[in-house]
Scaffold this motif. Structure first.
Motif, PDB file in Angstrom:
ATOM      1  N   SER A  39       0.848  -1.190   0.000  1.00 21.97           N
ATOM      2  CA  SER A  39       0.000   0.000   0.000  1.00 21.97           C
ATOM      3  C   SER A  39       0.885   1.242   0.000  1.00 21.97           C
ATOM      4  N   ALA A  40       0.292   2.396  -0.154  1.00 21.01           N
ATOM      5  CA  ALA A  40       1.039   3.661  -0.190  1.00 21.01           C
ATOM      6  C   ALA A  40       1.625   4.030   1.169  1.00 21.01           C
ATOM      7  N   GLU A  41       1.042   3.552   2.243  1.00 20.54           N
ATOM      8  CA  GLU A  41       1.547   3.880   3.579  1.00 20.54           C
ATOM      9  C   GLU A  41       2.938   3.286   3.759  1.00 20.54           C
ATOM     10  N   GLY A  42       3.779   3.997   4.461  1.00 24.05           N
ATOM     11  CA  GLY A  42       5.081   3.444   4.794  1.00 24.05           C
ATOM     12  C   GLY A  42       4.914   2.289   5.764  1.00 24.05           C
ATOM     13  N   GLU A  43       5.778   1.323   5.662  1.00 24.89           N
ATOM     14  CA  GLU A  43       5.654   0.157   6.532  1.00 24.89           C
ATOM     15  C   GLU A  43       6.969  -0.601   6.599  1.00 24.89           C
ATOM     16  N   ARG A  44       7.027  -1.512   7.533  1.00 22.03           N
ATOM     17  CA  ARG A  44       8.116  -2.475   7.590  1.00 22.03           C
ATOM     18  C   ARG A  44       7.545  -3.807   7.141  1.00 22.03           C
ATOM     19  N   MET A  45       8.316  -4.509   6.371  1.00 24.68           N
ATOM     20  CA  MET A  45       7.868  -5.821   5.901  1.00 24.68           C
ATOM     21  C   MET A  45       9.017  -6.806   6.043  1.00 24.68           C
ATOM     22  N   HIS A  46       8.697  -8.072   5.933  1.00 24.27           N
ATOM     23  CA  HIS A  46       9.731  -9.093   6.026  1.00 24.27           C
ATOM     24  C   HIS A  46       9.487 -10.166   4.977  1.00 24.27           C
ATOM     25  N   ILE A  47      10.569 -10.737   4.514  1.00 20.41           N
ATOM     26  CA  ILE A  47      10.529 -11.821   3.539  1.00 20.41           C
ATOM     27  C   ILE A  47      11.296 -12.992   4.140  1.00 20.41           C
ATOM     28  N   TYR A  48      10.631 -14.126   4.266  1.00 24.06           N
ATOM     29  CA  TYR A  48      11.279 -15.312   4.812  1.00 24.06           C
ATOM     30  C   TYR A  48      12.129 -15.977   3.739  1.00 24.06           C
ATOM     31  N   VAL A  49      13.345 -16.348   4.110  1.00 23.16           N
ATOM     32  CA  VAL A  49      14.285 -17.004   3.208  1.00 23.16           C
ATOM     33  C   VAL A  49      14.524 -18.415   3.734  1.00 23.16           C
ATOM     34  N   TYR A  50      14.448 -19.380   2.834  1.00 22.56           N
ATOM     35  CA  TYR A  50      14.683 -20.779   3.184  1.00 22.56           C
ATOM     36  C   TYR A  50      15.896 -21.254   2.395  1.00 22.56           C
ATOM     37  N   CYS A  51      16.956 -21.591   3.111  1.00 21.41           N
ATOM     38  CA  CYS A  51      18.191 -21.988   2.457  1.00 21.41           C
ATOM     39  C   CYS A  51      18.984 -22.856   3.430  1.00 21.41           C
ATOM     40  N   SER A  52      19.634 -23.880   2.915  1.00 21.47           N
ATOM     41  CA  SER A  52      20.421 -24.752   3.786  1.00 21.47           C
ATOM     42  C   SER A  52      21.860 -24.283   3.957  1.00 21.47           C
ATOM     43  N   LEU A  69      16.959  -3.490   6.223  1.00 25.75           N
ATOM     44  CA  LEU A  69      17.415  -3.126   7.563  1.00 25.75           C
ATOM     45  C   LEU A  69      18.741  -3.826   7.872  1.00 25.75           C
ATOM     46  N   PRO A  70      19.679  -3.086   8.466  1.00 26.72           N
ATOM     47  CA  PRO A  70      21.004  -3.644   8.768  1.00 26.72           C
ATOM     48  C   PRO A  70      20.906  -4.935   9.578  1.00 26.72           C
ATOM     49  N   GLY A  71      21.768  -5.869   9.226  1.00 28.34           N
ATOM     50  CA  GLY A  71      21.807  -7.149   9.918  1.00 28.34           C
ATOM     51  C   GLY A  71      20.908  -8.205   9.306  1.00 28.34           C
ATOM     52  N   THR A  72      20.071  -7.809   8.325  1.00 25.52           N
ATOM     53  CA  THR A  72      19.181  -8.798   7.694  1.00 25.52           C
ATOM     54  C   THR A  72      19.508  -8.993   6.221  1.00 25.52           C
ATOM     55  N   GLU A  73      20.625  -8.429   5.743  1.00 25.26           N
ATOM     56  CA  GLU A  73      20.992  -8.549   4.343  1.00 25.26           C
ATOM     57  C   GLU A  73      21.772  -9.824   4.035  1.00 25.26           C
ATOM     58  N   ARG A  74      21.990 -10.626   5.044  1.00 26.48           N
ATOM     59  CA  ARG A  74      22.658 -11.918   4.851  1.00 26.48           C
ATOM     60  C   ARG A  74      22.258 -12.856   5.987  1.00 26.48           C
ATOM     61  N   GLY A  75      22.433 -14.121   5.724  1.00 28.09           N
ATOM     62  CA  GLY A  75      22.107 -15.093   6.755  1.00 28.09           C
ATOM     63  C   GLY A  75      22.596 -16.465   6.379  1.00 28.09           C
ATOM     64  N   GLU A  76      22.279 -17.415   7.222  1.00 28.29           N
ATOM     65  CA  GLU A  76      22.611 -18.809   6.966  1.00 28.29           C
ATOM     66  C   GLU A  76      21.442 -19.651   7.438  1.00 28.29           C
ATOM     67  N   GLY A  77      20.985 -20.536   6.578  1.00 34.15           N
ATOM     68  CA  GLY A  77      19.812 -21.330   6.902  1.00 34.15           C
ATOM     69  C   GLY A  77      18.545 -20.521   6.724  1.00 34.15           C
ATOM     70  N   ILE A  78      17.526 -20.856   7.475  1.00 34.34           N
ATOM     71  CA  ILE A  78      16.253 -20.143   7.386  1.00 34.34           C
ATOM     72  C   ILE A  78      16.394 -18.803   8.091  1.00 34.34           C
TER      73      ILE A  78
END
Length: 122
Positions: A39-52, A69-78
């Motif tokens: 929507s046009a309103e500003g918001e925070r959203m999240h996308i779940y990543v599934y990876c082994s 958001l900082p700290g969520t641009e990389r990960g390991e696993g889910i």
């Protein structure tokens, strides 16, 4: 007869339990959805990543209206990529979030509607 049934059931249970194996779900790289319309309103959203294994996320072009958001641009696993999106009163806009893990790449398209009721006449 009753004892034979009990012994037979106990033997059957032992076979079933011994055949069970623990397994780990293997994910190459996937997400919970490949397209979002906000929507046009500003918001925070999240996308779940599934990876082994390890993964990274980045936007396909630099934008001033959406940020990972900082700290969520990389990960390991889910994991989760968290995004912050600003209010939009200009025009429909969009960007692609690119996720990579080794040779695997996933693209998530994010578009945002605009608030057409917020016009300023000069």
């Amino acid at each position: 007869m009753k004892n034979k049934i009990i012994v037979l059931l106990a033997s059957l249970m032992a076979v079933v339990v011994s055949c069970q194996t623990d397994f780990e779900k293997i994910y190459t790289l996937s997400v919970d959805a490949y397209e979002y319309t906000l929507s046009a309103e500003g918001e925070r959203m999240h996308i779940y990543v599934y990876c082994s294994s390890s993964w990274t996320a980045h936007l396909d072009s630099e934008q001033d209206w959406i940020r990972i958001l900082p700290g969520t641009e990389r990960g390991e696993g889910i994991g989760v990529v968290r995004l912050e999106v600003d209010y939009n009163d200009v025009e429909v806009r969009g960007v692609n979030l690119i996720l990579k893990s080794g040779e695997y790449i996933q693209t998530v398209h994010i578009s945002q509607k605009y608030d057409s009721t917020h016009w300023v006449i000069k």
